[in-house]
Design a protein around this motif. Structure first.
Motif, PDB file in Angstrom:
ATOM      1  N   TYR A   1      -5.422  -3.882   0.313  1.00 37.90           N
ATOM      2  CA  TYR A   1      -4.294  -4.174  -0.811  1.00 37.90           C
ATOM      3  C   TYR A   1      -2.995  -3.663  -0.032  1.00 37.90           C
ATOM      4  CZ  TYR A   1      -0.235   0.268  -1.487  1.00 37.90           C
ATOM      5  OH  TYR A   1       0.041   1.091  -1.420  1.00 37.90           O
TER       6      TYR A   1
ATOM      7  N   GLY B   1       3.087   2.291  -5.426  1.00 40.92           N
ATOM      8  CA  GLY B   1       1.559   2.200  -4.821  1.00 40.92           C
ATOM      9  C   GLY B   1       0.354   2.487  -5.770  1.00 40.92           C
ATOM     10  N   ALA B   2       0.627   2.588  -6.706  1.00 39.26           N
ATOM     11  CA  ALA B   2      -0.820   3.126  -7.609  1.00 39.26           C
ATOM     12  C   ALA B   2      -1.342   2.162  -7.951  1.00 39.26           C
ATOM     13  CB  ALA B   2       0.371   4.537  -8.506  1.00 39.26           C
ATOM     14  N   ILE B   3      -2.092   1.509  -8.270  1.00 44.59           N
ATOM     15  CA  ILE B   3      -2.856   1.474  -8.950  1.00 44.59           C
ATOM     16  C   ILE B   3      -3.163   0.928 -10.148  1.00 44.59           C
ATOM     17  CG2 ILE B   3      -5.335   2.781  -8.100  1.00 44.59           C
ATOM     18  CD1 ILE B   3      -4.923  -1.707  -8.509  1.00 44.59           C
ATOM     19  N   ALA B   4      -2.739   2.896 -10.639  1.00 41.71           N
ATOM     20  CA  ALA B   4      -2.957   3.031 -11.948  1.00 41.71           C
ATOM     21  C   ALA B   4      -1.982   2.747 -12.873  1.00 41.71           C
ATOM     22  CB  ALA B   4      -2.747   4.656 -11.641  1.00 41.71           C
TER      23      ALA B   4
ATOM     24  N   ALA C   1      -0.556  -0.265 -11.943  1.00 40.15           N
ATOM     25  CA  ALA C   1      -0.544  -1.905 -11.721  1.00 40.15           C
ATOM     26  C   ALA C   1      -0.816  -2.479 -13.163  1.00 40.15           C
ATOM     27  CB  ALA C   1      -1.258  -1.945 -10.605  1.00 40.15           C
TER      28      ALA C   1
ATOM     29  N   TYR D   1      -2.730  -6.077  -5.248  1.00 40.82           N
ATOM     30  CA  TYR D   1      -4.124  -5.896  -4.656  1.00 40.82           C
ATOM     31  C   TYR D   1      -4.624  -6.913  -4.730  1.00 40.82           C
ATOM     32  CZ  TYR D   1      -1.954  -1.464  -6.004  1.00 40.82           C
ATOM     33  OH  TYR D   1      -0.965  -0.473  -6.557  1.00 40.82           O
TER      34      TYR D   1
END
Lengths: 112, 114
Positions: B48, B98-101, B103, B33
């Motif tokens: 992203y 694929g989860a920004i949480a 990252a 990202y």
């Protein structure tokens, strides 16, 4: 458009005092995240709140989430200088969890 | 590496010049990202990647901004004809899924356009 607001934006407090930072958001998300950022440093994940009524505590910090009110709070208990930093809340920007919408940040300064 | 690495840490360029900012994600992380953080504001989503492809580039402000990730690892954010308003800290993050949480963020590249 999803909006995330925080208040206060600046907070100066004395060591030993308590205070609460508020995060309001405009979507119906049931997940909210808190990050800490020190000057010139990266974002550090603090709390992940995944449901209505969620409460998480770590040391002198406690975060809670009220999805009905679209409000999260970050409570600081007996502040110490080491807590001085900028605190951001963030909400997922879409249903796929692929991007965040961050609040503007609350710059906390804890004075001795 | 142990974390997300961004280079350079600081970049000063003249208005109108072209710049490239590099991000080395955590090894094995498929998602990458880019965010932009202007002074006194929260980070704003730019793009992203999932693997080599840009899965969501809706945050790129205009066509002067472009990002690539040709081999699914290192990514380069490219800015053409820089403007003073492009001055900001550019943050990169990577995650296994694929989860920004999930990252991890790099320390950012501070870009100053003079």
């Amino acid at each position: 458009e999803l909006k995330v607001e925080q208040n206060p934006l600046f907070l100066s407090m004395q060591e030993g005092k308590n205070y609460t930072i508020y995060c309001n958001y405009s979507t119906t998300s049931d997940r909210l995240y808190w990050y800490r950022q020190d000057p010139g440093k990266s974002l550090e994940s603090l709390f992940v709140l995944l449901s209505n009524g969620a409460v998480k505590q770590e040391g002198r910090l406690m975060a809670s989430l009220d999805t009905k009110a679209r409000l999260s709070t970050l409570h600081i208990t007996a502040a110490v200088h080491d807590l001085s930093a900028t605190y951001f809340c963030a909400v997922e920007g879409n249903n796929y969890g692929q991007n965040f919408v961050f609040g503007p940040g609350t710059r906390l300064s804890v004075l001795p | 590496g142990a974390g997300v690495s961004q280079t350079p840490s600081n970049k000063v360029t003249e208005k109108g010049k072209y710049v490239e900012l590099r991000c080395d994600p955590i090894s094995g992380h498929t998602a990458l990202y880019w965010y932009r953080q202007s002074l006194g504001q929260g980070p704003e989503f730019l793009i992203y990647f999932q693997g080599t492809g840009a899965a969501d580039d809706s945050g790129l402000p205009n066509d002067r901004f472009f990002a690539v990730r040709p081999e699914g690892s290192v990514s380069t954010l490219k800015i053409q004809r820089t403007e003073r308003g492009d001055s900001a800290v550019y943050l990169c993050a990577s995650s296994f899924g694929g989860a920004i949480a999930e990252a991890f963020f790099g320390q950012g590249t501070r870009l100053t356009v003079v």
